[in-house]
Design an enzyme around this catalytic site. Structure first.
Site: not given
Ligand code: AP5
Length: 190
Positions: A14, A89, A128, A134, A145
Protein backbone atom coordinates in the site's frame (compact mmCIF):
# COMPACT_ATOMS: atom_id res chain seq x y z
CA UNK A 1 -12.42 15.34 -6.22
CA UNK A 2 -11.21 11.73 -6.55
CA UNK A 3 -11.04 9.57 -3.42
CA UNK A 4 -9.30 6.21 -3.46
CA UNK A 5 -8.93 3.57 -0.75
CA UNK A 6 -5.84 1.41 -1.16
CA UNK A 7 -6.72 -1.75 0.70
CA UNK A 8 -4.74 -4.87 1.55
CA UNK A 9 -3.03 -6.88 4.27
CA UNK A 10 0.19 -5.79 6.01
CA UNK A 11 3.03 -5.81 3.49
CA UNK A 12 0.79 -5.89 0.41
CA UNK A 13 2.46 -2.74 -0.97
CA UNK A 14 0.00 0.00 0.00
CA UNK A 15 2.72 2.47 0.99
CA UNK A 16 4.94 1.61 -1.99
CA UNK A 17 2.12 2.05 -4.51
CA UNK A 18 0.79 5.20 -2.80
CA UNK A 19 4.08 6.92 -3.62
CA UNK A 20 3.58 6.14 -7.34
CA UNK A 21 -0.08 7.19 -7.27
CA UNK A 22 0.74 10.53 -5.63
CA UNK A 23 3.32 11.26 -8.30
CA UNK A 24 1.01 10.48 -11.23
CA UNK A 25 -2.34 11.76 -9.92
CA UNK A 26 -1.36 14.45 -7.34
CA UNK A 27 -3.58 13.01 -4.65
CA UNK A 28 -2.89 13.56 -0.95
CA UNK A 29 -1.92 10.41 0.95
CA UNK A 30 -3.50 9.80 4.34
CA UNK A 31 -1.69 6.84 5.89
CA UNK A 32 -2.91 6.12 9.40
CA UNK A 33 0.19 3.97 10.01
CA UNK A 34 2.51 6.89 9.11
CA UNK A 35 0.48 9.40 11.13
CA UNK A 36 0.50 7.09 14.17
CA UNK A 37 4.25 6.43 13.87
CA UNK A 38 4.87 10.17 13.81
CA UNK A 39 2.73 10.61 16.95
CA UNK A 40 4.72 7.80 18.64
CA UNK A 41 8.03 9.38 17.62
CA UNK A 42 6.95 12.76 19.03
CA UNK A 43 5.73 11.06 22.24
CA UNK A 44 2.36 12.83 22.09
CA UNK A 45 -0.40 11.55 24.43
CA UNK A 46 -2.12 9.98 21.37
CA UNK A 47 1.18 8.37 20.32
CA UNK A 48 1.90 6.96 23.77
CA UNK A 49 -1.57 5.40 23.88
CA UNK A 50 -1.35 4.05 20.30
CA UNK A 51 2.11 2.54 20.89
CA UNK A 52 0.67 0.00 23.35
CA UNK A 53 -1.44 -1.48 20.52
CA UNK A 54 1.04 -1.07 17.66
CA UNK A 55 3.84 -2.83 19.58
CA UNK A 56 1.64 -5.92 19.82
CA UNK A 57 0.43 -5.80 16.21
CA UNK A 58 -3.09 -4.94 17.36
CA UNK A 59 -5.33 -2.30 15.80
CA UNK A 60 -5.52 1.07 17.57
CA UNK A 61 -9.09 1.82 18.78
CA UNK A 62 -11.48 3.08 16.09
CA UNK A 63 -12.29 6.40 17.77
CA UNK A 64 -8.60 7.39 17.80
CA UNK A 65 -8.01 6.80 14.07
CA UNK A 66 -11.38 8.16 12.97
CA UNK A 67 -10.65 11.39 14.87
CA UNK A 68 -7.22 11.62 13.22
CA UNK A 69 -8.65 11.19 9.70
CA UNK A 70 -11.41 13.69 10.36
CA UNK A 71 -8.82 16.35 11.33
CA UNK A 72 -6.66 15.59 8.28
CA UNK A 73 -9.66 15.98 5.94
CA UNK A 74 -10.40 19.37 7.50
CA UNK A 75 -6.74 20.42 7.15
CA UNK A 76 -6.80 19.74 3.37
CA UNK A 77 -9.96 21.38 1.97
CA UNK A 78 -8.78 22.21 -1.58
CA UNK A 79 -7.06 19.09 -2.88
CA UNK A 80 -7.62 16.95 -5.99
CA UNK A 81 -8.44 13.99 -3.79
CA UNK A 82 -7.12 11.56 -1.18
CA UNK A 83 -5.52 8.13 -1.09
CA UNK A 84 -6.53 6.39 2.11
CA UNK A 85 -3.67 3.99 2.92
CA UNK A 86 -4.23 1.60 5.83
CA UNK A 87 -7.63 3.13 6.59
CA UNK A 88 -10.41 2.06 6.95
CA UNK A 89 -9.40 -1.14 8.72
CA UNK A 90 -12.68 -2.05 10.40
CA UNK A 91 -16.26 -1.83 9.18
CA UNK A 92 -16.90 0.85 11.82
CA UNK A 93 -14.05 2.92 10.32
CA UNK A 94 -15.48 2.41 6.79
CA UNK A 95 -18.91 3.61 7.92
CA UNK A 96 -17.39 6.60 9.69
CA UNK A 97 -15.39 7.51 6.56
CA UNK A 98 -18.52 7.29 4.40
CA UNK A 99 -20.29 9.65 6.81
CA UNK A 100 -17.41 12.15 6.84
CA UNK A 101 -17.16 12.15 3.03
CA UNK A 102 -20.92 12.30 2.52
CA UNK A 103 -20.94 15.42 4.67
CA UNK A 104 -18.33 16.90 2.30
CA UNK A 105 -20.23 15.60 -0.77
CA UNK A 106 -17.12 13.75 -2.03
CA UNK A 107 -17.62 10.00 -1.64
CA UNK A 108 -15.09 7.20 -2.18
CA UNK A 109 -14.76 6.59 -5.94
CA UNK A 110 -12.98 3.24 -5.88
CA UNK A 111 -11.34 0.78 -3.47
CA UNK A 112 -8.33 -1.07 -4.87
CA UNK A 113 -7.61 -4.29 -3.01
CA UNK A 114 -4.08 -5.67 -3.38
CA UNK A 115 -4.02 -9.48 -3.34
CA UNK A 116 -0.80 -11.03 -2.03
CA UNK A 117 -0.23 -14.56 -0.66
CA UNK A 118 0.54 -14.83 3.06
CA UNK A 119 4.02 -16.37 2.57
CA UNK A 120 5.01 -13.43 0.35
CA UNK A 121 3.68 -10.93 2.94
CA UNK A 122 5.77 -12.51 5.71
CA UNK A 123 8.86 -12.59 3.50
CA UNK A 124 8.50 -8.90 2.59
CA UNK A 125 7.90 -7.75 6.17
CA UNK A 126 10.71 -9.82 7.72
CA UNK A 127 13.04 -8.39 5.08
CA UNK A 128 11.84 -4.83 5.77
CA UNK A 129 12.40 -5.40 9.50
CA UNK A 130 16.01 -6.38 8.77
CA UNK A 131 16.78 -3.39 6.57
CA UNK A 132 14.64 -0.57 8.00
CA UNK A 133 14.34 -1.70 11.61
CA UNK A 134 10.57 -0.99 11.83
CA UNK A 135 9.75 -2.26 15.30
CA UNK A 136 6.58 -4.19 14.37
CA UNK A 137 8.35 -6.15 11.60
CA UNK A 138 9.42 -9.23 13.58
CA UNK A 139 7.87 -12.64 13.02
CA UNK A 140 5.69 -12.77 16.13
CA UNK A 141 4.20 -9.31 15.64
CA UNK A 142 3.80 -9.83 11.88
CA UNK A 143 1.67 -12.92 12.66
CA UNK A 144 -0.48 -10.84 15.05
CA UNK A 145 -0.93 -8.15 12.40
CA UNK A 146 -2.01 -10.77 9.85
CA UNK A 147 -4.45 -12.27 12.41
CA UNK A 148 -5.93 -8.84 13.11
CA UNK A 149 -6.27 -8.36 9.37
CA UNK A 150 -8.29 -11.58 8.95
CA UNK A 151 -10.44 -10.95 12.02
CA UNK A 152 -11.22 -7.24 11.70
CA UNK A 153 -10.04 -5.84 8.37
CA UNK A 154 -10.98 -8.35 5.67
CA UNK A 155 -14.75 -7.69 6.28
CA UNK A 156 -14.08 -4.15 5.00
CA UNK A 157 -13.59 -5.66 1.51
CA UNK A 158 -17.09 -7.19 1.71
CA UNK A 159 -18.45 -3.83 2.84
CA UNK A 160 -17.13 -2.10 -0.29
CA UNK A 161 -18.00 -5.05 -2.53
CA UNK A 162 -21.63 -4.66 -1.45
CA UNK A 163 -21.42 -1.05 -2.65
CA UNK A 164 -19.83 -2.10 -5.98
CA UNK A 165 -16.68 -0.11 -5.23
CA UNK A 166 -14.12 -2.91 -4.83
CA UNK A 167 -11.60 -3.75 -7.56
CA UNK A 168 -9.06 -6.52 -6.91
CA UNK A 169 -5.54 -6.15 -8.27
CA UNK A 170 -2.89 -8.90 -8.21
CA UNK A 171 -0.27 -7.52 -5.81
CA UNK A 172 2.66 -9.80 -6.73
CA UNK A 173 5.18 -9.07 -9.45
CA UNK A 174 7.32 -5.99 -9.96
CA UNK A 175 6.28 -2.67 -8.42
CA UNK A 176 5.90 -1.26 -11.97
CA UNK A 177 3.67 -4.11 -13.15
CA UNK A 178 1.38 -3.68 -10.15
CA UNK A 179 1.31 0.09 -10.58
CA UNK A 180 0.30 -0.32 -14.25
CA UNK A 181 -2.74 -2.39 -13.16
CA UNK A 182 -3.60 0.19 -10.48
CA UNK A 183 -3.32 3.08 -12.95
CA UNK A 184 -5.64 1.29 -15.39
CA UNK A 185 -8.22 0.94 -12.61
CA UNK A 186 -7.87 4.59 -11.56
CA UNK A 187 -8.13 5.83 -15.16
CA UNK A 188 -11.34 3.91 -15.71
CA UNK A 189 -12.87 5.43 -12.57
CA UNK A 190 -11.72 9.06 -12.99
P1 AP5 B 1 4.71 -1.58 1.89
O1 AP5 B 1 4.49 -0.79 0.67
O2 AP5 B 1 5.33 -0.91 3.07
O3 AP5 B 1 3.38 -2.37 2.29
P2 AP5 B 1 2.16 -1.87 3.16
O4 AP5 B 1 0.97 -2.58 2.63
O5 AP5 B 1 2.12 -0.38 3.19
O6 AP5 B 1 2.61 -2.50 4.55
P3 AP5 B 1 2.59 -1.87 6.00
O7 AP5 B 1 3.39 -2.79 6.86
O8 AP5 B 1 3.01 -0.44 6.04
O9 AP5 B 1 1.10 -1.97 6.28
P4 AP5 B 1 0.43 -2.28 7.57
O10 AP5 B 1 -0.97 -2.29 7.08
O11 AP5 B 1 0.84 -3.47 8.35
O12 AP5 B 1 0.98 -1.16 8.51
P5 AP5 B 1 0.48 0.27 8.87
O13 AP5 B 1 1.68 1.14 8.83
O14 AP5 B 1 -0.72 0.67 8.10
O15 AP5 B 1 5.58 -2.86 1.47
C1 AP5 B 1 6.06 -3.76 2.44
C2 AP5 B 1 7.49 -4.22 2.03
O16 AP5 B 1 7.39 -4.95 0.82
C3 AP5 B 1 8.45 -3.06 1.78
O17 AP5 B 1 9.72 -3.41 2.24
C4 AP5 B 1 8.44 -2.91 0.24
O18 AP5 B 1 9.64 -2.41 -0.26
C5 AP5 B 1 8.19 -4.35 -0.20
N1 AP5 B 1 7.43 -4.43 -1.46
C6 AP5 B 1 6.40 -3.62 -1.86
N2 AP5 B 1 5.95 -4.00 -3.07
C7 AP5 B 1 6.70 -5.08 -3.43
C8 AP5 B 1 6.72 -5.93 -4.58
N3 AP5 B 1 5.87 -5.75 -5.60
N4 AP5 B 1 7.61 -6.94 -4.60
C9 AP5 B 1 8.48 -7.14 -3.58
N5 AP5 B 1 8.53 -6.36 -2.48
C10 AP5 B 1 7.65 -5.34 -2.41
O19 AP5 B 1 0.00 0.06 10.39
C11 AP5 B 1 0.91 -0.22 11.44
C12 AP5 B 1 0.13 -0.31 12.75
O20 AP5 B 1 -0.54 0.95 13.01
C13 AP5 B 1 -1.00 -1.34 12.77
O21 AP5 B 1 -0.54 -2.63 13.13
C14 AP5 B 1 -1.94 -0.74 13.82
O22 AP5 B 1 -1.49 -0.99 15.13
C15 AP5 B 1 -1.83 0.76 13.56
N6 AP5 B 1 -2.83 1.24 12.60
C16 AP5 B 1 -2.59 1.81 11.39
N7 AP5 B 1 -3.72 2.16 10.78
C17 AP5 B 1 -4.72 1.80 11.61
C18 AP5 B 1 -6.13 1.88 11.52
N8 AP5 B 1 -6.74 2.41 10.44
N9 AP5 B 1 -6.87 1.40 12.56
C19 AP5 B 1 -6.29 0.88 13.66
N10 AP5 B 1 -4.94 0.77 13.79
C20 AP5 B 1 -4.17 1.23 12.78
Amino acid sequence: MFNLVLFGPPGSGKGTQSANIIEKYQLVQLSTGDILRSEVKNETPLGLEAKKFMDQGMLVPDEVVIGMISSKLDENPDVKGFIFDGFPRTVAQAEALDNLLEFKKNPINVVISLLVAEEELKKRLVHRGEVSGRSDDNEEIIMNRIKEYHAKTSPVADYYQSKNKLVEVHGEGTVDEIFAAIATTIDSNL
